[in-house]
Design a protein around this motif. Sequence first.
Motif, PDB file in Angstrom:
ATOM      1  N   ASP A 147      32.841  20.363  -9.370  1.00 34.89           N
ATOM      2  CA  ASP A 147      34.281  20.573  -9.534  1.00 34.89           C
ATOM      3  C   ASP A 147      34.778  21.788  -8.765  1.00 34.89           C
ATOM      4  N   GLU A 148      33.970  22.859  -8.753  1.00 34.06           N
ATOM      5  CA  GLU A 148      34.353  24.052  -7.982  1.00 34.06           C
ATOM      6  C   GLU A 148      34.389  23.749  -6.493  1.00 34.06           C
ATOM      7  N   THR A 149      33.455  22.946  -6.010  1.00 35.76           N
ATOM      8  CA  THR A 149      33.445  22.561  -4.607  1.00 35.76           C
ATOM      9  C   THR A 149      34.705  21.768  -4.257  1.00 35.76           C
ATOM     10  N   LYS A 150      35.081  20.852  -5.130  1.00 37.88           N
ATOM     11  CA  LYS A 150      36.299  20.064  -4.912  1.00 37.88           C
ATOM     12  C   LYS A 150      37.526  20.974  -4.854  1.00 37.88           C
ATOM     13  N   LEU A 151      37.585  21.950  -5.753  1.00 31.19           N
ATOM     14  CA  LEU A 151      38.714  22.882  -5.741  1.00 31.19           C
ATOM     15  C   LEU A 151      38.754  23.705  -4.465  1.00 31.19           C
ATOM     16  N   ASN A 152      37.601  24.161  -4.016  1.00 30.02           N
ATOM     17  CA  ASN A 152      37.533  24.949  -2.798  1.00 30.02           C
ATOM     18  C   ASN A 152      37.905  24.137  -1.566  1.00 30.02           C
ATOM     19  N   ASP A 153      37.595  22.846  -1.589  1.00 30.33           N
ATOM     20  CA  ASP A 153      37.898  21.980  -0.458  1.00 30.33           C
ATOM     21  C   ASP A 153      39.363  21.550  -0.435  1.00 30.33           C
ATOM     22  N   ALA A 154      40.060  21.712  -1.554  1.00 33.01           N
ATOM     23  CA  ALA A 154      41.452  21.250  -1.643  1.00 33.01           C
ATOM     24  C   ALA A 154      42.399  22.162  -0.887  1.00 33.01           C
TER      25      ALA A 154
END
Length: 70
Positions: free
Chosen positions: A63-70
């Motif tokens: 989930d943190e990776t998804k947030l960082n990629d957004a």
Amino acid sequence: MGRRRYNISERVIEKAIIACRGNLSAAADSLGVVRQTLWARLKESEVLRQAISHARESMIDTDETKLNDA
């Protein structure tokens, strides 16, 4: 009246916990037991406690990776 003991192996429970990303209610549903049964097994098993911890950490990392990629 005695307690019913479910004969579900530690490995099967571990796989369900991983598949359900640490969500014990979902894991219990997939195994056909109540959540309290899994909690009781978690109290008895270091392996299962580690499995839930790793599954939840993995979910957070994803989930943190998804947030960082957004």
